[in-house]
Design a protein around this motif. Structure first.
Motif, PDB file in Angstrom:
ATOM      1  N   LEU A   1       8.384  55.653 101.721  1.00  0.00           N
ATOM      2  CA  LEU A   1       9.706  56.255 101.875  1.00  0.00           C
ATOM      3  C   LEU A   1       9.699  57.637 101.223  1.00  0.00           C
ATOM      4  O   LEU A   1       9.332  57.780 100.056  1.00  0.00           O
ATOM      5  CB  LEU A   1      10.745  55.358 101.194  1.00  0.00           C
ATOM      6  CG  LEU A   1      12.204  55.469 101.629  1.00  0.00           C
ATOM      7  CD1 LEU A   1      12.380  54.992 103.061  1.00  0.00           C
ATOM      8  CD2 LEU A   1      13.078  54.631 100.698  1.00  0.00           C
ATOM      9  N   TYR A   2      10.083  58.651 102.001  1.00  0.00           N
ATOM     10  CA  TYR A   2      10.108  60.032 101.503  1.00  0.00           C
ATOM     11  C   TYR A   2      11.527  60.585 101.567  1.00  0.00           C
ATOM     12  O   TYR A   2      12.238  60.358 102.561  1.00  0.00           O
ATOM     13  CB  TYR A   2       9.177  60.929 102.326  1.00  0.00           C
ATOM     14  CG  TYR A   2       7.716  60.595 102.178  1.00  0.00           C
ATOM     15  CD1 TYR A   2       6.928  61.254 101.237  1.00  0.00           C
ATOM     16  CD2 TYR A   2       7.122  59.625 102.974  1.00  0.00           C
ATOM     17  CE1 TYR A   2       5.576  60.945 101.096  1.00  0.00           C
ATOM     18  CE2 TYR A   2       5.781  59.305 102.836  1.00  0.00           C
ATOM     19  CZ  TYR A   2       5.017  59.976 101.899  1.00  0.00           C
ATOM     20  OH  TYR A   2       3.682  59.661 101.759  1.00  0.00           O
ATOM     21  N   ASN A   3      11.925  61.303 100.536  1.00  0.00           N
ATOM     22  CA  ASN A   3      13.256  61.895 100.515  1.00  0.00           C
ATOM     23  C   ASN A   3      13.384  62.922 101.633  1.00  0.00           C
ATOM     24  O   ASN A   3      12.555  63.812 101.770  1.00  0.00           O
ATOM     25  CB  ASN A   3      13.508  62.555  99.154  1.00  0.00           C
ATOM     26  CG  ASN A   3      14.987  62.754  98.887  1.00  0.00           C
ATOM     27  OD1 ASN A   3      15.764  63.030  99.805  1.00  0.00           O
ATOM     28  ND2 ASN A   3      15.387  62.621  97.636  1.00  0.00           N
TER      29      ASN A   3
ATOM     30  N   TRP B   1       9.243  55.782  97.301  1.00  0.00           N
ATOM     31  CA  TRP B   1       9.124  54.316  97.229  1.00  0.00           C
ATOM     32  C   TRP B   1       8.000  53.875  98.147  1.00  0.00           C
ATOM     33  O   TRP B   1       7.782  54.450  99.208  1.00  0.00           O
ATOM     34  CB  TRP B   1      10.455  53.703  97.649  1.00  0.00           C
ATOM     35  CG  TRP B   1      10.541  52.210  97.630  1.00  0.00           C
ATOM     36  CD1 TRP B   1      10.922  51.411  96.601  1.00  0.00           C
ATOM     37  CD2 TRP B   1      10.270  51.329  98.729  1.00  0.00           C
ATOM     38  NE1 TRP B   1      10.905  50.093  96.980  1.00  0.00           N
ATOM     39  CE2 TRP B   1      10.510  50.012  98.286  1.00  0.00           C
ATOM     40  CE3 TRP B   1       9.840  51.533 100.046  1.00  0.00           C
ATOM     41  CZ2 TRP B   1      10.345  48.903  99.098  1.00  0.00           C
ATOM     42  CZ3 TRP B   1       9.661  50.427 100.867  1.00  0.00           C
ATOM     43  CH2 TRP B   1       9.916  49.128 100.391  1.00  0.00           C
ATOM     44  N   ARG B   2       7.285  52.859  97.724  1.00  0.00           N
ATOM     45  CA  ARG B   2       6.223  52.264  98.549  1.00  0.00           C
ATOM     46  C   ARG B   2       6.425  50.755  98.568  1.00  0.00           C
ATOM     47  O   ARG B   2       6.743  50.147  97.554  1.00  0.00           O
ATOM     48  CB  ARG B   2       4.843  52.576  97.966  1.00  0.00           C
ATOM     49  CG  ARG B   2       4.157  53.767  98.616  1.00  0.00           C
ATOM     50  CD  ARG B   2       2.663  53.763  98.297  1.00  0.00           C
ATOM     51  NE  ARG B   2       1.958  54.752  99.084  1.00  0.00           N
ATOM     52  CZ  ARG B   2       1.553  55.925  98.616  1.00  0.00           C
ATOM     53  NH1 ARG B   2       1.801  56.252  97.357  1.00  0.00           N
ATOM     54  NH2 ARG B   2       0.910  56.768  99.398  1.00  0.00           N
TER      55      ARG B   2
ATOM     56  N   THR C   1      12.377  43.866  95.862  1.00  0.00           N
ATOM     57  CA  THR C   1      11.860  44.949  95.038  1.00  0.00           C
ATOM     58  C   THR C   1      10.824  45.779  95.777  1.00  0.00           C
ATOM     59  O   THR C   1      10.820  47.002  95.716  1.00  0.00           O
ATOM     60  CB  THR C   1      11.241  44.387  93.741  1.00  0.00           C
ATOM     61  OG1 THR C   1      12.253  43.713  93.007  1.00  0.00           O
ATOM     62  CG2 THR C   1      10.681  45.504  92.889  1.00  0.00           C
ATOM     63  N   LYS C   2       9.938  45.127  96.505  1.00  0.00           N
ATOM     64  CA  LYS C   2       8.891  45.837  97.223  1.00  0.00           C
ATOM     65  C   LYS C   2       8.922  45.538  98.716  1.00  0.00           C
ATOM     66  O   LYS C   2       7.936  45.751  99.414  1.00  0.00           O
ATOM     67  CB  LYS C   2       7.518  45.472  96.644  1.00  0.00           C
ATOM     68  CG  LYS C   2       7.255  46.083  95.265  1.00  0.00           C
ATOM     69  CD  LYS C   2       7.218  47.603  95.343  1.00  0.00           C
ATOM     70  CE  LYS C   2       6.975  48.235  93.986  1.00  0.00           C
ATOM     71  NZ  LYS C   2       7.017  49.722  94.065  1.00  0.00           N
ATOM     72  N   THR C   3      10.055  45.034  99.209  1.00  0.00           N
ATOM     73  CA  THR C   3      10.156  44.702 100.622  1.00  0.00           C
ATOM     74  C   THR C   3      11.540  45.060 101.157  1.00  0.00           C
ATOM     75  O   THR C   3      12.550  44.727 100.540  1.00  0.00           O
ATOM     76  CB  THR C   3       9.921  43.191 100.863  1.00  0.00           C
ATOM     77  OG1 THR C   3       8.649  42.828 100.332  1.00  0.00           O
ATOM     78  CG2 THR C   3       9.965  42.856 102.335  1.00  0.00           C
TER      79      THR C   3
END
Length: 292
Positions: free
Chosen positions: A22-24, A7-8, A90-92
């Motif tokens: 965001l990285y798993n 996710w960005r 959604t993006k925040t």
């Protein structure tokens, strides 16, 4: 980075905003994955979408998503209609509250992610937000949308970054009363509890995830290795007989305690000769040195 972000977007604390990625935190690399194979041709099998009524083969790109509101009746939605439902988060990741970590029941913790600044210009505002979170000594709560689903997320400073863990919603977690309510109330014997406590104290250890091995995954890899070498024989171990119907609980507890003590004594006895040998070797070395 070696992996793509899940996710960005941005993280927002009041008027301070910072681009983040965001990285798993969980890697599936250690899992053994299988494909379906045609036993005759040894070719990989593809999944085909078929109309349940007409048996017509369909293309996935042409399909719609449907919500069943009655038996066999659906409200269908196109991808464009679903994408049009946009939420503010959604993006925040908008941080709206801080809570003590102990207030969040472990039943609600879900998947962990690594949250990092996205780009060099993001480093300073990210550090400010992370430092403010660290000084609070609490967990920050926010919301984000991943895979077209809004999730509550807990943010904790860790190292130079932030650990973001998605939390399950209240509706996802079952009520424990539905399962624990039928457990009968039992008056425990004080002496039995003390013996059980001694057994537990003998097993006391620090948590070390590196010591855990998935024996099933290891067995699968060993089987695959042997199959590649042409060994087609599958060896099966005889199942161990499980003792059931324990007549005397106290007797079982005492036996467990003695078994643990005996194992510790045996290990100590085996280690003693090695220590004596090492000491003896050291003495011989010192004598040789003295003679020289």
């Amino acid at each position: 980075m070696a992996t793509r972000p899940s996710w960005r977007g941005h993280i927002k604390l009041s008027l301070v905003t910072c681009p983040v990625a965001l990285y798993n935190a969980i890697s599936p690399a250690g899992d053994v994955h299988f494909h379906l194979i045609n036993p005759d041709t040894k070719h990989r099998v593809k999944s085909v979408v078929i109309d349940a009524a007409t048996d017509e083969i369909l293309e996935r790109k042409d399909l719609l998503k449907g919500f069943e509101f009655a038996k066999g009746k659906y409200v269908t939605l196109t991808k464009e209609e679903i994408d049009a439902v946009r939420l503010e988060s959604t993006k925040t990741i908008d941080i709206d509250k801080f809570v003590p970590a102990g207030d969040i029941d472990r039943l609600y913790w879900d998947n962990p992610y690594f949250l990092v600044p996205d780009g060099k210009l993001a480093a300073e505002p990210f550090a400010v937000i992370r430092a403010a979170m660290e000084e609070s000594g609490q967990v920050a709560l926010g919301r984000l949308v991943m895979s077209q689903r809004e999730r509550l997320v807990a943010l904790e400073p860790r190292g130079k970054g932030i650990i973001a863990t998605t939390l399950r919603s209240h509706d996802e977690v079952r009520d424990m009363k539905d399962f624990f309510g039928e457990i009968p109330a039992v008056r425990t014997d004080k002496e039995m509890v003390e013996v059980a406590g001694k057994i537990m104290s003998q097993k006391h250890a620090k948590f070390d995830p590196t010591t855990f091995e998935d024996r099933y995954e290891d067995a699968l890899r060993d089987l695959i290795k042997r199959k590649r070498k042409g060994q087609n024989v599958i060896e099966t171990d005889e199942p161990e007989s499980e003792e059931s119907n324990v007549i005397d609980l106290m007797e079982a507890l005492q036996a467990s305690l003695k078994k643990k003590k005996s194992a510790a004594k045996t290990a100590k006895t085996k280690a003693a000769p090695k220590k004596r040998a090492a000491a003896s070797g050291a003495k011989r070395t010192s004598r040789k040195t003295a003679r020289k």
